[in-house]
Design a protein around this motif. Structure first.
Motif, PDB file in Angstrom:
ATOM      1  N   ALA A  88      -5.285  -1.557   5.935  1.00 36.83           N
ATOM      2  CA  ALA A  88      -5.486  -0.903   4.635  1.00 36.83           C
ATOM      3  C   ALA A  88      -6.360   0.340   4.819  1.00 36.83           C
ATOM      4  O   ALA A  88      -6.057   1.413   4.298  1.00 36.83           O
ATOM      5  N   ILE A 108       0.840  -1.214   0.000  1.00 36.76           N
ATOM      6  CA  ILE A 108       0.000   0.000   0.000  1.00 36.76           C
ATOM      7  C   ILE A 108       0.870   1.257   0.000  1.00 36.76           C
ATOM      8  O   ILE A 108       0.599   2.204  -0.740  1.00 36.76           O
ATOM      9  N   PRO A 159      -7.832  -6.326  -0.209  1.00 34.25           N
ATOM     10  CA  PRO A 159      -6.953  -7.128   0.648  1.00 34.25           C
ATOM     11  C   PRO A 159      -7.726  -8.270   1.311  1.00 34.25           C
ATOM     12  O   PRO A 159      -8.956  -8.352   1.187  1.00 34.25           O
TER      13      PRO A 159
END
Ligand code: PGA
Length: 256
Positions: free
Chosen positions: A54, A24, A46
């Motif tokens: 995330a 990320i 994810p």
């Protein structure tokens, strides 16, 4: 008809906490200089265990949206191992992938169950990414279009036109997933055109003109430009090539 393209990364069962953060961070760095106005809608999916992190990493980044890879359509209760829409909403998850061939083939998910998920997702204000696709055997037998018609018709049962218009479909020929052998772009375009016709028959032209239909199956930076040049293809659902920041960012650039 201007449909905003989508580049969606389906991480599948990959990336622990450290790997997810690295990926990320790399994507955020790679897209930082890109013009948001010209970018496709970028989605990452994810695993459940990486969703919190995330969410935390992208919460101030409007250029990326979160998707889950699955959901259980029931609100709560005795469903060991499952995750509900309420739980996904906690992490501002906007999309949910459903009907992926891996879930159909390995986990026995039926068209009816996928339809229940689609209805529950839309009810909750999230957007389903509804996957469909044929096996190699079905393609060789010439029953691809008929098979996709059945999958799409069943997935959309009971879904209103306004909800259908917001939904996303991903056409993923099973023989092209993870094989490195992408479907020929013109053929993917033709097949997606057939799916759009089914949507038009089920609803109307407004819905079929607005619904976004992605191609998935061994999409790579080297294939994306040709794929995006096809009028029916509105973006990609990408597995393998979404696991490295560089290639995922190249895919985003290829869709601009
Ligand atoms: P792949 O996977 O890009 O690795 O072929 C696509 C998918 O299954 O969504």
């Amino acid at each position: 008809m201007a449909r905003r393209p989508i580049i969606a990364g389906n991480w599948k069962m990959n990336n622990n906490k450290i790997e997810a953060k690295e990926l990320i961070d790399g994507i955020l760095y790679g897209i930082s200089s890109l013009d948001a106005e010209k970018m496709p809608e970028v989605i990452i999916a994810p695993t459940y265990t990486a969703l919190w992190q995330a969410y935390d990493l992208i919460k101030n980044e409007p250029k990326i949206a979160l998707s889950a890879q699955n959901v259980n359509p029931n609100p709560s209760g005795a469903y060991t191992g499952e995750v509900s829409l309420d739980m996904l909403a906690d992490f501002k998850v906007k999309f949910v992938i459903i009907g992926h061939s891996e879930r159909r083939q390995m986990f026995g998910e039926t068209d009816e169950f996928i339809n229940q998920k689609a209805l529950a997702i839309l009810n909750k204000g999230l957007i389903p990414i509804i996957c469909c696709g044929e096996t190699l055997e079905q393609r060789e037998q010439g029953v691809t279009d008929a098979h996709l018609r059945t999958q799409i018709t069943k997935a959309f049962e009971g879904i209103s036109a306004s909800d259908a218009k917001k939904s996303v479909i991903a056409y993923e020929p099973i023989w092209a997933i993870g094989t490195g052998k992408s479907c020929d772009a013109a053929e993917a375009n033709r097949t997606i055109g057939e799916i759009r016709k089914v949507i038009k028959e089920l609803y109307n032209e407004e819905v079929s003109d607005n619904i976004r239909i992605l191609y998935g199956g061994s999409v790579k930076p080297s294939t994306i430009v040709e794929q995006m040049a096809q009028p029916e293809i509105d973006g990609g659902l990408i597995g393998g090539a979404s696991l490295k920041a560089d290639s995922f960012v190249d895919l985003i650039k290829g869709a601009m």
